[in-house]
Write a protein that holds these residues in place. Structure first.
Motif, PDB file in Angstrom:
ATOM      1  N   PHE A 129     104.282  51.139  21.999  1.00 19.28           N
ATOM      2  CA  PHE A 129     103.303  50.872  20.949  1.00 19.28           C
ATOM      3  C   PHE A 129     102.445  49.703  21.421  1.00 19.28           C
ATOM      4  CE2 PHE A 129     105.850  53.667  18.687  1.00 19.28           C
ATOM      5  CZ  PHE A 129     105.368  53.904  17.405  1.00 19.28           C
ATOM      6  N   THR A 130     101.121  49.850  21.364  1.00 17.72           N
ATOM      7  CA  THR A 130     100.217  48.826  21.854  1.00 17.72           C
ATOM      8  C   THR A 130      98.931  48.834  21.037  1.00 17.72           C
ATOM      9  OG1 THR A 130      98.861  48.154  23.767  1.00 17.72           O
ATOM     10  CG2 THR A 130      99.387  50.488  23.570  1.00 17.72           C
ATOM     11  N   ASN A 131      98.243  47.692  20.991  1.00 23.21           N
ATOM     12  CA  ASN A 131      96.925  47.719  20.359  1.00 23.21           C
ATOM     13  C   ASN A 131      95.861  48.224  21.330  1.00 23.21           C
ATOM     14  OD1 ASN A 131      96.007  45.353  21.901  1.00 23.21           O
ATOM     15  ND2 ASN A 131      97.169  44.104  20.454  1.00 23.21           N
ATOM     16  N   GLY A 132      96.202  48.316  22.612  1.00 20.41           N
ATOM     17  CA  GLY A 132      95.320  48.927  23.594  1.00 20.41           C
ATOM     18  C   GLY A 132      94.244  48.027  24.159  1.00 20.41           C
ATOM     19  N   ALA A 133      94.073  46.831  23.628  1.00 21.08           N
ATOM     20  CA  ALA A 133      92.974  45.966  24.047  1.00 21.08           C
ATOM     21  C   ALA A 133      93.100  45.494  25.492  1.00 21.08           C
ATOM     22  CB  ALA A 133      92.884  44.758  23.117  1.00 21.08           C
ATOM     23  N   LEU A 134      94.314  45.432  26.009  1.00 26.59           N
ATOM     24  CA  LEU A 134      94.536  44.937  27.367  1.00 26.59           C
ATOM     25  C   LEU A 134      94.670  46.053  28.403  1.00 26.59           C
ATOM     26  CD1 LEU A 134      97.126  42.132  26.520  1.00 26.59           C
ATOM     27  CD2 LEU A 134      94.675  41.868  26.934  1.00 26.59           C
ATOM     28  N   LEU A 135      94.686  47.291  27.947  1.00 22.54           N
ATOM     29  CA  LEU A 135      94.893  48.409  28.868  1.00 22.54           C
ATOM     30  C   LEU A 135      93.572  48.819  29.521  1.00 22.54           C
ATOM     31  CD1 LEU A 135      97.521  50.876  27.354  1.00 22.54           C
ATOM     32  CD2 LEU A 135      97.564  49.769  29.585  1.00 22.54           C
ATOM     33  N   ASP A 136      93.057  47.943  30.379  1.00 18.48           N
ATOM     34  CA  ASP A 136      91.827  48.243  31.100  1.00 18.48           C
ATOM     35  C   ASP A 136      92.105  49.297  32.175  1.00 18.48           C
ATOM     36  OD1 ASP A 136      93.181  46.879  33.119  1.00 18.48           O
ATOM     37  OD2 ASP A 136      92.029  45.036  32.850  1.00 18.48           O
ATOM     38  N   GLU A 137      91.112  49.616  32.970  1.00 19.89           N
ATOM     39  CA  GLU A 137      91.259  50.698  33.947  1.00 19.89           C
ATOM     40  C   GLU A 137      92.366  50.415  34.957  1.00 19.89           C
ATOM     41  OE1 GLU A 137      87.660  51.929  35.779  1.00 19.89           O
ATOM     42  OE2 GLU A 137      86.635  52.371  33.886  1.00 19.89           O
ATOM     43  N   GLU A 138      92.478  49.173  35.394  1.00 28.73           N
ATOM     44  CA  GLU A 138      93.521  48.823  36.369  1.00 28.73           C
ATOM     45  C   GLU A 138      94.911  49.017  35.771  1.00 28.73           C
ATOM     46  OE1 GLU A 138      95.147  44.987  38.979  1.00 28.73           O
ATOM     47  OE2 GLU A 138      93.255  44.854  37.860  1.00 28.73           O
ATOM     48  N   VAL A 164      91.839  43.207  12.763  1.00 29.05           N
ATOM     49  CA  VAL A 164      92.654  43.080  13.973  1.00 29.05           C
ATOM     50  C   VAL A 164      92.266  41.854  14.810  1.00 29.05           C
ATOM     51  CG1 VAL A 164      93.384  44.275  16.089  1.00 29.05           C
ATOM     52  CG2 VAL A 164      92.950  45.591  13.997  1.00 29.05           C
ATOM     53  N   GLY A 165      90.982  41.504  14.799  1.00 30.90           N
ATOM     54  CA  GLY A 165      90.543  40.326  15.524  1.00 30.90           C
ATOM     55  C   GLY A 165      90.246  40.546  16.987  1.00 30.90           C
ATOM     56  N   LEU A 166      90.006  41.804  17.394  1.00 26.49           N
ATOM     57  CA  LEU A 166      89.754  42.118  18.797  1.00 26.49           C
ATOM     58  C   LEU A 166      88.424  42.861  18.950  1.00 26.49           C
ATOM     59  CD1 LEU A 166      93.380  43.247  19.746  1.00 26.49           C
ATOM     60  CD2 LEU A 166      92.299  41.059  20.281  1.00 26.49           C
ATOM     61  N   ASP A 167      88.093  43.212  20.194  1.00 27.45           N
ATOM     62  CA  ASP A 167      86.834  43.870  20.522  1.00 27.45           C
ATOM     63  C   ASP A 167      86.982  45.382  20.358  1.00 27.45           C
ATOM     64  OD1 ASP A 167      84.702  45.161  21.941  1.00 27.45           O
ATOM     65  OD2 ASP A 167      84.358  43.336  23.087  1.00 27.45           O
ATOM     66  N   PHE A 168      86.332  45.933  19.343  1.00 27.44           N
ATOM     67  CA  PHE A 168      86.462  47.343  18.995  1.00 27.44           C
ATOM     68  C   PHE A 168      85.997  48.259  20.124  1.00 27.44           C
ATOM     69  CE2 PHE A 168      84.779  51.198  16.807  1.00 27.44           C
ATOM     70  CZ  PHE A 168      85.964  51.645  16.271  1.00 27.44           C
ATOM     71  N   GLU A 169      84.815  48.012  20.666  1.00 32.01           N
ATOM     72  CA  GLU A 169      84.259  48.895  21.691  1.00 32.01           C
ATOM     73  C   GLU A 169      85.146  48.922  22.933  1.00 32.01           C
ATOM     74  OE1 GLU A 169      81.901  50.831  20.972  1.00 32.01           O
ATOM     75  OE2 GLU A 169      81.353  49.897  19.074  1.00 32.01           O
ATOM     76  N   LYS A 170      85.679  47.783  23.298  1.00 38.30           N
ATOM     77  CA  LYS A 170      86.556  47.698  24.459  1.00 38.30           C
ATOM     78  C   LYS A 170      87.836  48.490  24.240  1.00 38.30           C
ATOM     79  CE  LYS A 170      88.935  44.312  27.392  1.00 38.30           C
ATOM     80  NZ  LYS A 170      89.183  42.857  27.612  1.00 38.30           N
ATOM     81  N   THR A 171      88.424  48.339  23.065  1.00 37.90           N
ATOM     82  CA  THR A 171      89.662  49.057  22.771  1.00 37.90           C
ATOM     83  C   THR A 171      89.432  50.561  22.737  1.00 37.90           C
ATOM     84  OG1 THR A 171      90.530  47.182  21.515  1.00 37.90           O
ATOM     85  CG2 THR A 171      91.547  49.332  21.122  1.00 37.90           C
ATOM     86  N   VAL A 172      88.357  50.993  22.093  1.00 39.25           N
ATOM     87  CA  VAL A 172      88.036  52.423  22.035  1.00 39.25           C
ATOM     88  C   VAL A 172      87.838  52.983  23.438  1.00 39.25           C
ATOM     89  CG1 VAL A 172      86.273  54.091  21.325  1.00 39.25           C
ATOM     90  CG2 VAL A 172      87.110  52.390  19.694  1.00 39.25           C
ATOM     91  N   ALA A 173      87.126  52.244  24.295  1.00 36.37           N
ATOM     92  CA  ALA A 173      86.919  52.685  25.676  1.00 36.37           C
ATOM     93  C   ALA A 173      88.237  52.796  26.430  1.00 36.37           C
ATOM     94  CB  ALA A 173      85.973  51.714  26.394  1.00 36.37           C
ATOM     95  N   ASN A 174      89.156  51.852  26.197  1.00 37.89           N
ATOM     96  CA  ASN A 174      90.468  51.895  26.851  1.00 37.89           C
ATOM     97  C   ASN A 174      91.258  53.127  26.433  1.00 37.89           C
ATOM     98  OD1 ASN A 174      89.901  49.472  28.108  1.00 37.89           O
ATOM     99  ND2 ASN A 174      91.194  48.230  26.780  1.00 37.89           N
ATOM    100  N   ILE A 175      91.230  53.451  25.152  1.00 37.97           N
ATOM    101  CA  ILE A 175      91.957  54.629  24.668  1.00 37.97           C
ATOM    102  C   ILE A 175      91.360  55.898  25.267  1.00 37.97           C
ATOM    103  CG2 ILE A 175      92.607  55.980  22.632  1.00 37.97           C
ATOM    104  CD1 ILE A 175      92.525  53.357  21.022  1.00 37.97           C
ATOM    105  N   LYS A 176      90.039  55.988  25.302  1.00 34.87           N
ATOM    106  CA  LYS A 176      89.385  57.163  25.882  1.00 34.87           C
ATOM    107  C   LYS A 176      89.757  57.325  27.353  1.00 34.87           C
ATOM    108  CE  LYS A 176      85.317  57.476  22.870  1.00 34.87           C
ATOM    109  NZ  LYS A 176      83.836  57.425  22.815  1.00 34.87           N
ATOM    110  N   ASN A 177      89.812  56.213  28.074  1.00 33.12           N
ATOM    111  CA  ASN A 177      90.167  56.266  29.490  1.00 33.12           C
ATOM    112  C   ASN A 177      91.595  56.759  29.686  1.00 33.12           C
ATOM    113  OD1 ASN A 177      89.752  55.700  32.369  1.00 33.12           O
ATOM    114  ND2 ASN A 177      91.176  54.011  32.042  1.00 33.12           N
ATOM    115  N   ILE A 178      92.518  56.280  28.841  1.00 30.36           N
ATOM    116  CA  ILE A 178      93.911  56.729  28.917  1.00 30.36           C
ATOM    117  C   ILE A 178      93.995  58.229  28.666  1.00 30.36           C
ATOM    118  CG2 ILE A 178      96.094  56.704  27.627  1.00 30.36           C
ATOM    119  CD1 ILE A 178      96.080  54.428  29.490  1.00 30.36           C
ATOM    120  N   LEU A 179      93.254  58.713  27.691  1.00 33.52           N
ATOM    121  CA  LEU A 179      93.262  60.142  27.389  1.00 33.52           C
ATOM    122  C   LEU A 179      92.726  60.957  28.566  1.00 33.52           C
ATOM    123  CD1 LEU A 179      92.117  59.994  23.674  1.00 33.52           C
ATOM    124  CD2 LEU A 179      94.270  60.979  24.481  1.00 33.52           C
ATOM    125  N   ARG A 180      91.692  60.443  29.241  1.00 32.65           N
ATOM    126  CA  ARG A 180      91.162  61.133  30.423  1.00 32.65           C
ATOM    127  C   ARG A 180      92.207  61.178  31.529  1.00 32.65           C
ATOM    128  NH1 ARG A 180      86.237  58.389  29.089  1.00 32.65           N
ATOM    129  NH2 ARG A 180      86.806  56.661  30.468  1.00 32.65           N
TER     130      ARG A 180
END
Length: 273
Positions: free
Chosen positions: A96-105, A135-151
């Protein structure tokens, strides 16, 4: 004539939560973490490895390497996941994660981990302003991270299930709750095709967060699980964020011993009744 007292049979937990860190980068309004009094610490390597060794003969189905923190704030998380893969090759991993730190690397590293059964993203909003407030985090960044994981998962299928989740607003206005829930689902269906979508209730239990919903006396889905905090104390319940109700100390005893202690058995027996 003397009769020997029959010894109770050994019971085994189905899954175990391990709080490798109780640090978090979010400040969710529905969570007690911003006000948590426990020291913010990472679990020592020796304790983590001891817990995994304890599980080898326990028939555990799944390991959840998180409790009250953001797992990817743990700088050793990928090494810990690899250790679980090596030591417990047949055991599923649930994250379980908020996803904000799951960048491409980090996403590429995660894609190398085996046996990920569930990867749950706690998003909790469908608009940037609301996300910042809740949540207090960057929405666009988190959404992009989730999309990348799905890809990545579509290409490599490293996670059996990817879920995007939210906690409801928890207001007494049922119409507003439903409007939020429906809008969140609609957003996720468009932005995250292939992901499961879940909206959970907000309860006012030991997290000490206001909700008009009281804690319901229902069968706990994790009654046959264990929760190990970052300091090695085994908590009664994953909702006990402050670690006030302790079953035992995993630094000193095996997980199986704690799970079969009189206190733990009595709790499970009474909870079922």
């Amino acid at each position: 004539m003397f009769f020997k007292k029959k010894q109770p049979s050994v019971e085994y937990p189905q899954d175990i939560q391990i709080e490798t860190t109780n640090r978090c980068n979010a400040r969710c309004v529905f969570c007690h973490h911003p006000n948590m009094k426990r020291p913010l610490v990472d679990m020592p390597d020796a304790l983590f490895e001891k817990l995994i060794r304890d599980m080898k003969d326990m028939n555990v189905r799944a390991v959840h390497p998180f409790v009250n923190g953001e797992p990817f704030l743990d700088r050793k998380m990928f090494a810990r996941l690899e250790y679980i893969n090596r030591a417990l090759p047949g055991v599923a991993i649930c994250l379980f994660t908020n996803g904000a730190l799951l960048d491409e690397e980090k996403a590429a590293q995660l894609a190398q981990i085996k046996n990920i059964d569930v990867l749950n993203f706690s998003l909790n909003a469908f608009e940037a302003d609301d996300y910042k407030k809740r949540v207090g985090l960057d929405f666009e960044k988190t959404v992009a991270n989730i999309k990348n994981i799905l890809r990545l998962n579509k290409a490599r299928a490293f996670a059996k299930s990817i879920m995007v989740a939210s906690v409801e607003y928890g207001k007494e206005d049922k119409a507003k709750n439903k409007a939020y829930n429906d809008a969140f689902r609609a957003f996720c269906e468009v932005e995250f095709p292939g992901a499961e979508i879940k909206v959970g209730y907000k309860y006012n239990y030991l997290s000490r967060v206001f909700s008009f919903r009281g804690f319901r006396d229902i069968h706990c889905a994790r009654l046959k699980g264990m929760t190990v905090l970052a300091n090695g104390l085994v908590s009664l319940c994953c909702m006990d964020m402050e670690g006030e109700f302790i079953l035992g100390n995993a630094n000193e005893r095996s997980l199986l011993d704690i799970y079969n202690s009189m206190l733990a058995r009595e709790y499970r027996r009474n909870k079922k009744s």
